[in-house]
Design a protein around this motif. Structure first.
Motif, PDB file in Angstrom:
ATOM      1  N   LEU A  45       8.254  23.442  -2.816  1.00 55.32           N
ATOM      2  CA  LEU A  45       7.658  23.004  -4.081  1.00 55.32           C
ATOM      3  C   LEU A  45       8.502  23.440  -5.267  1.00 55.32           C
ATOM      4  O   LEU A  45       8.711  22.678  -6.217  1.00 55.32           O
ATOM      5  CB  LEU A  45       6.244  23.565  -4.233  1.00 55.32           C
ATOM      6  CG  LEU A  45       5.124  22.867  -3.469  1.00 55.32           C
ATOM      7  CD1 LEU A  45       3.776  23.402  -3.924  1.00 55.32           C
ATOM      8  CD2 LEU A  45       5.169  21.359  -3.652  1.00 55.32           C
ATOM      9  N   THR A  46       8.978  24.679  -5.231  1.00 61.26           N
ATOM     10  CA  THR A  46       9.779  25.193  -6.341  1.00 61.26           C
ATOM     11  C   THR A  46      11.034  24.362  -6.557  1.00 61.26           C
ATOM     12  O   THR A  46      11.328  23.905  -7.663  1.00 61.26           O
ATOM     13  CB  THR A  46      10.166  26.658  -6.086  1.00 61.26           C
ATOM     14  OG1 THR A  46       8.986  27.454  -5.994  1.00 61.26           O
ATOM     15  CG2 THR A  46      11.039  27.202  -7.206  1.00 61.26           C
ATOM     16  N   PHE A  75      -3.199  22.636   2.901  1.00 67.28           N
ATOM     17  CA  PHE A  75      -3.209  23.666   1.865  1.00 67.28           C
ATOM     18  C   PHE A  75      -1.819  24.260   1.659  1.00 67.28           C
ATOM     19  O   PHE A  75      -0.994  24.294   2.574  1.00 67.28           O
ATOM     20  CB  PHE A  75      -4.169  24.802   2.235  1.00 67.28           C
ATOM     21  CG  PHE A  75      -5.613  24.399   2.267  1.00 67.28           C
ATOM     22  CD1 PHE A  75      -6.343  24.258   1.093  1.00 67.28           C
ATOM     23  CD2 PHE A  75      -6.257  24.156   3.474  1.00 67.28           C
ATOM     24  CE1 PHE A  75      -7.679  23.881   1.119  1.00 67.28           C
ATOM     25  CE2 PHE A  75      -7.589  23.786   3.519  1.00 67.28           C
ATOM     26  CZ  PHE A  75      -8.300  23.646   2.333  1.00 67.28           C
ATOM     27  N   HIS A  76      -1.603  24.732   0.459  1.00 60.93           N
ATOM     28  CA  HIS A  76      -0.432  25.538   0.133  1.00 60.93           C
ATOM     29  C   HIS A  76      -0.926  26.973  -0.032  1.00 60.93           C
ATOM     30  O   HIS A  76      -1.944  27.213  -0.687  1.00 60.93           O
ATOM     31  CB  HIS A  76       0.223  25.057  -1.158  1.00 60.93           C
ATOM     32  CG  HIS A  76       1.378  25.897  -1.604  1.00 60.93           C
ATOM     33  ND1 HIS A  76       2.688  25.591  -1.305  1.00 60.93           N
ATOM     34  CD2 HIS A  76       1.420  27.053  -2.308  1.00 60.93           C
ATOM     35  CE1 HIS A  76       3.486  26.510  -1.807  1.00 60.93           C
ATOM     36  NE2 HIS A  76       2.735  27.409  -2.426  1.00 60.93           N
ATOM     37  N   ARG A  97      -4.484  26.744  -2.199  1.00 63.29           N
ATOM     38  CA  ARG A  97      -4.946  25.607  -2.986  1.00 63.29           C
ATOM     39  C   ARG A  97      -4.588  24.334  -2.219  1.00 63.29           C
ATOM     40  O   ARG A  97      -3.598  24.313  -1.474  1.00 63.29           O
ATOM     41  CB  ARG A  97      -4.280  25.586  -4.364  1.00 63.29           C
ATOM     42  CG  ARG A  97      -4.727  26.754  -5.232  1.00 63.29           C
ATOM     43  CD  ARG A  97      -4.205  26.676  -6.638  1.00 63.29           C
ATOM     44  NE  ARG A  97      -4.594  27.861  -7.396  1.00 63.29           N
ATOM     45  CZ  ARG A  97      -4.223  28.089  -8.654  1.00 63.29           C
ATOM     46  NH1 ARG A  97      -3.463  27.198  -9.291  1.00 63.29           N
ATOM     47  NH2 ARG A  97      -4.606  29.190  -9.276  1.00 63.29           N
ATOM     48  N   PRO A  98      -5.354  23.270  -2.396  1.00 62.07           N
ATOM     49  CA  PRO A  98      -4.999  22.012  -1.732  1.00 62.07           C
ATOM     50  C   PRO A  98      -3.595  21.579  -2.130  1.00 62.07           C
ATOM     51  O   PRO A  98      -3.258  21.559  -3.320  1.00 62.07           O
ATOM     52  CB  PRO A  98      -6.058  21.033  -2.250  1.00 62.07           C
ATOM     53  CG  PRO A  98      -7.220  21.905  -2.632  1.00 62.07           C
ATOM     54  CD  PRO A  98      -6.617  23.164  -3.169  1.00 62.07           C
ATOM     55  N   LEU A  99      -2.791  21.255  -1.146  1.00 61.43           N
ATOM     56  CA  LEU A  99      -1.409  20.876  -1.431  1.00 61.43           C
ATOM     57  C   LEU A  99      -1.349  19.690  -2.389  1.00 61.43           C
ATOM     58  O   LEU A  99      -0.534  19.670  -3.321  1.00 61.43           O
ATOM     59  CB  LEU A  99      -0.668  20.545  -0.132  1.00 61.43           C
ATOM     60  CG  LEU A  99       0.752  20.011  -0.295  1.00 61.43           C
ATOM     61  CD1 LEU A  99       1.643  21.008  -1.030  1.00 61.43           C
ATOM     62  CD2 LEU A  99       1.350  19.662   1.060  1.00 61.43           C
ATOM     63  N   ALA A 100      -2.204  18.709  -2.182  1.00 63.59           N
ATOM     64  CA  ALA A 100      -2.171  17.507  -3.020  1.00 63.59           C
ATOM     65  C   ALA A 100      -2.341  17.839  -4.498  1.00 63.59           C
ATOM     66  O   ALA A 100      -1.793  17.148  -5.363  1.00 63.59           O
ATOM     67  CB  ALA A 100      -3.250  16.527  -2.571  1.00 63.59           C
ATOM     68  N   SER A 101      -3.079  18.915  -4.792  1.00 60.87           N
ATOM     69  CA  SER A 101      -3.306  19.289  -6.189  1.00 60.87           C
ATOM     70  C   SER A 101      -2.059  19.866  -6.842  1.00 60.87           C
ATOM     71  O   SER A 101      -2.000  19.998  -8.071  1.00 60.87           O
ATOM     72  CB  SER A 101      -4.453  20.303  -6.283  1.00 60.87           C
ATOM     73  OG  SER A 101      -4.057  21.578  -5.775  1.00 60.87           O
TER      74      SER A 101
END
Length: 449
Positions: A45-46, A75-76, A97-101
């Motif tokens: 993600l980073t 999830f992440h 947290r949900p990955l999609a978010s």
């Protein structure tokens, strides 16, 4: 109960992943991307966000969907937070947290696993058989936790009354706190295997927190604590290792070096360790905290992008693949010879991003080099933390030396770990706007700095 929770989690992930795969397939016919990032953990993600931002800042913005992230996770997770959960300082729900978010609209998410890499055709294949092509590939898959390498461990972790726990998974990190709080007397053993593990200081962080908890609750005299490690010393960097060993002796914690946990008999509360000479020894325990063995993912190990061990083979300073110039890697999956921590990613991601951008833009590497910086915020008790920072060669590289020698635990560093780092992670790092010791603006030291 833990086993039931694990089965429920697996089923829910499968259902969610299937729906996301359908979404990715129908919402976009695109199978070719400018940049593909495999993995949506801290590194994935980073760096995905930093790459997009870097092109935009240069006036060469990528279009929405030009950067794809491939990962089926629901999830992440903020994995450094699991130590805080095990120490009773955080609720585990706060660490995910949900990955999609967390996926901004300018990134495409392909909710599948990669099953093979084909660097000669600049493509990867996913679980559905889909071929995804790329101009540039970034591998950030993380590593594999080999729970089954220790006989009896999965069964012991699934048993709520076994006294066996681990901070190395979301499903078991809260069991650590439960077991620590439940222990009134007996012997607590904390283990660490030889070889690579995520955050090599974490196995003893939770031990120190348990020790301090027992002192605060007047149980210390009734509980014996032992550290069994496959390593020859307390820590890889001598400066911090020497201080930690003094702390161990001062606190009356047993040190058993070059002892690898190979089996757990939870019915009889016995742990079997293999020593350096090949012999084994059985130890009784009341509480057993296990750090499992870890290694490269099979999909990487069996691919042409791996080195002889199974990590993605990269130049340790530029983070570019040693054979395929349009492939890069960072984080736990890479061959960079440094500790595998989130702090390392904060230093790696901007270097990778700058070099990737320069190669795409000019055909040449930039001057950005990764010097091996990593950090291990070593909790030594409630309100105290030793902030170990170092680079390649296991040389200290301390950010806050102006406040005094960092081998001495401080309350300020404790609040970094407990409060500042989680806040920075969710609000800046995974959005690509946090650069660790560089703050909000990266700079790129030469390798000799």
């Amino acid at each position: 109960m833990l086993a039931a929770r694990a089965n429920t989690l697996i089923k829910s992930r499968s259902t969610w992943a299937a729906s996301r795969v359908r979404y990715a397939s129908t919402a976009s016919e695109k199978d070719k991307f400018k940049v593909v990032v495999v993995g949506s953990g801290s590194g994935g993600l980073t760096v995905a966000n930093q790459i997009y931002n870097r092109f935009k800042s240069a006036g060469k913005a990528l279009k929405e969907g030009d950067v794809a992230v491939i990962d089926p996770a629901e999830f992440h997770y903020y994995q450094p937070g699991w130590t805080l959960v095990g120490a009773g300082l955080k609720e585990k729900a706060s660490t995910r947290r949900p990955l999609a978010s967390l996926i901004p609209s300018h990134l495409a998410l392909i909710a599948e696993n990669v099953t093979s890499f084909s660097p000669t055709t600049s493509s990867v294949t996913t679980t559905s058989g889909r071929t995804i092509s790329y101009d540039t590939l970034v591998v950030a898959t993380g590593l594999q936790i080999n729970w089954g390498n220790i006989a009896g461990l999965p069964k012991a972790l699934a048993d709520p009354s076994s006294g066996v726990s681990s901070i190395y998974s979301y499903d078991t990190c809260d069991k650590v706190w439960h077991d620590i709080e439940a222990l009134r007397s007996g012997r607590a053993i904390f283990t660490q295997p030889a070889g690579v593990v995520k955050c090599a200081g974490a196995p003893q962080k939770i031990m120190w927190m348990a020790w301090d908890r027992y002192q605060q609750t007047k149980r210390g005299d009734n509980i014996t604590i032992d550290f069994y490690t496959g390593m020859p010393t307390m820590f890889s960097v001598k400066k911090y290792s020497d201080e930690l060993d003094k702390l161990r002796v001062r606190r009356g914690v047993g040190g058993h070096f070059q002892h690898n946990l190979v089996a757990v008999d939870s019915a009889n509360r016995k742990a079997t360790f293999k020593r350096a000479d090949g012999t084994t020894v059985n130890e009784d325990y009341t509480l057993l905290h296990v750090t499992p063995q870890m290694g490269p993912l099979d999909v990487i190990k069996n691919s042409p992008i791996a080195d002889e061990v199974g990590w993605v083979s990269i130049d340790k300073e530029t983070l570019q693949h040693t054979k395929y110039p349009n492939i890069w890697a960072l984080g736990d999956c890479s061959s960079a010879p440094t500790s595998k921590t989130a702090a390392a990613i904060t230093a790696q991601a901007p270097v990778l991003t700058e070099n990737l951008f320069s190669v795409v833009d000019t055909g040449k590497l930039s001057g950005a080099r990764y010097d091996g910086y990593t950090s291990c915020p070593l909790l030594t008790g409630y309100g105290q933390l030793m902030l170990a920072e170092f680079k390649y060669g296991l040389e200290p590289k301390e950010t806050f030396a102006i406040l005094g020698d960092q081998k001495s635990p401080k309350r300020l560093y404790y609040h970094f770990k407990k409060d500042l780092f989680p806040w920075s992670y969710w609000n800046f790092m995974v959005k690509g706007t946090w650069f660790g010791t560089w703050g909000i603006r990266p700079r790129f030291p030469a390798a000799s700095d």
